[in-house]
Design a protein around this motif. Structure first.
Motif, PDB file in Angstrom:
ATOM      1  N   ASP A   7       0.829  -1.216   0.000  1.00 59.33           N
ATOM      2  CA  ASP A   7       0.000   0.000   0.000  1.00 59.33           C
ATOM      3  C   ASP A   7       0.861   1.263   0.000  1.00 59.33           C
ATOM      4  O   ASP A   7       0.537   2.242  -0.669  1.00 59.33           O
ATOM      5  N   GLY A   8       1.941   1.251   0.760  1.00 59.22           N
ATOM      6  CA  GLY A   8       2.837   2.400   0.807  1.00 59.22           C
ATOM      7  C   GLY A   8       3.501   2.665  -0.530  1.00 59.22           C
ATOM      8  O   GLY A   8       3.614   3.818  -0.964  1.00 59.22           O
ATOM      9  N   VAL A   9       3.941   1.617  -1.185  1.00 55.27           N
ATOM     10  CA  VAL A   9       4.553   1.766  -2.505  1.00 55.27           C
ATOM     11  C   VAL A   9       3.536   2.317  -3.500  1.00 55.27           C
ATOM     12  O   VAL A   9       3.837   3.227  -4.273  1.00 55.27           O
ATOM     13  N   THR A  10       2.331   1.793  -3.446  1.00 53.32           N
ATOM     14  CA  THR A  10       1.280   2.256  -4.350  1.00 53.32           C
ATOM     15  C   THR A  10       0.970   3.734  -4.118  1.00 53.32           C
ATOM     16  O   THR A  10       0.897   4.519  -5.072  1.00 53.32           O
ATOM     17  N   ALA A  11       0.810   4.120  -2.857  1.00 52.31           N
ATOM     18  CA  ALA A  11       0.494   5.516  -2.539  1.00 52.31           C
ATOM     19  C   ALA A  11       1.617   6.455  -2.966  1.00 52.31           C
ATOM     20  O   ALA A  11       1.372   7.509  -3.564  1.00 52.31           O
ATOM     21  N   GLN A  12       2.847   6.084  -2.675  1.00 49.40           N
ATOM     22  CA  GLN A  12       3.989   6.927  -3.036  1.00 49.40           C
ATOM     23  C   GLN A  12       4.143   6.999  -4.552  1.00 49.40           C
ATOM     24  O   GLN A  12       4.426   8.062  -5.108  1.00 49.40           O
ATOM     25  N   PHE A  18       5.109   7.963 -10.655  1.00 49.34           N
ATOM     26  CA  PHE A  18       6.223   7.109 -11.056  1.00 49.34           C
ATOM     27  C   PHE A  18       5.879   5.669 -10.731  1.00 49.34           C
ATOM     28  O   PHE A  18       5.374   5.371  -9.661  1.00 49.34           O
ATOM     29  N   GLU A  19       6.127   4.785 -11.665  1.00 51.57           N
ATOM     30  CA  GLU A  19       5.836   3.368 -11.470  1.00 51.57           C
ATOM     31  C   GLU A  19       7.157   2.611 -11.283  1.00 51.57           C
ATOM     32  O   GLU A  19       7.824   2.265 -12.254  1.00 51.57           O
ATOM     33  N   PRO A  20       7.548   2.341 -10.035  1.00 47.80           N
ATOM     34  CA  PRO A  20       8.835   1.679  -9.798  1.00 47.80           C
ATOM     35  C   PRO A  20       8.798   0.191 -10.140  1.00 47.80           C
ATOM     36  O   PRO A  20       7.737  -0.427 -10.139  1.00 47.80           O
ATOM     37  N   ALA A  21       9.944  -0.332 -10.430  1.00 50.92           N
ATOM     38  CA  ALA A  21      10.081  -1.773 -10.614  1.00 50.92           C
ATOM     39  C   ALA A  21      10.220  -2.381  -9.221  1.00 50.92           C
ATOM     40  O   ALA A  21      11.179  -2.087  -8.510  1.00 50.92           O
ATOM     41  N   VAL A  22       9.256  -3.192  -8.816  1.00 52.85           N
ATOM     42  CA  VAL A  22       9.241  -3.730  -7.457  1.00 52.85           C
ATOM     43  C   VAL A  22       8.997  -5.229  -7.503  1.00 52.85           C
ATOM     44  O   VAL A  22       8.146  -5.708  -8.247  1.00 52.85           O
ATOM     45  N   VAL A  23       9.744  -5.941  -6.687  1.00 51.38           N
ATOM     46  CA  VAL A  23       9.487  -7.363  -6.450  1.00 51.38           C
ATOM     47  C   VAL A  23       9.150  -7.490  -4.970  1.00 51.38           C
ATOM     48  O   VAL A  23       9.927  -7.050  -4.119  1.00 51.38           O
TER      49      VAL A  23
END
Length: 55
Positions: A7-12, A18-23
């Motif tokens: 949720d934090g990654v999505t909100a930020q 910006f759409e970060p590359a996240v695993v």
């Protein structure tokens, strides 16, 4: 990143546009044994490689 922070990654990401590359890996990490960490890393490796090749 652990699944606790989805949720934090999505909100930020939304806030920054910006759409970060996240695993995402299982949470928590700090209390895992070396064998558990190795297994988590082995499972995440293919996803990381896909993200690196797509950039």
């Amino acid at each position: 990143m652990t699944t606790e922070f989805v949720d934090g990654v999505t909100a930020q990401s939304d806030a920054l546009g910006f759409e970060p590359a996240v695993v995402y890996v299982p949470h928590p990490i700090q209390n895992r044994t070396r064998a558990e960490i190795d297994e988590i890393a082995d499972r995440a490796f293919a996803q990381v490689m896909v993200l690196l090749k797509s950039e």
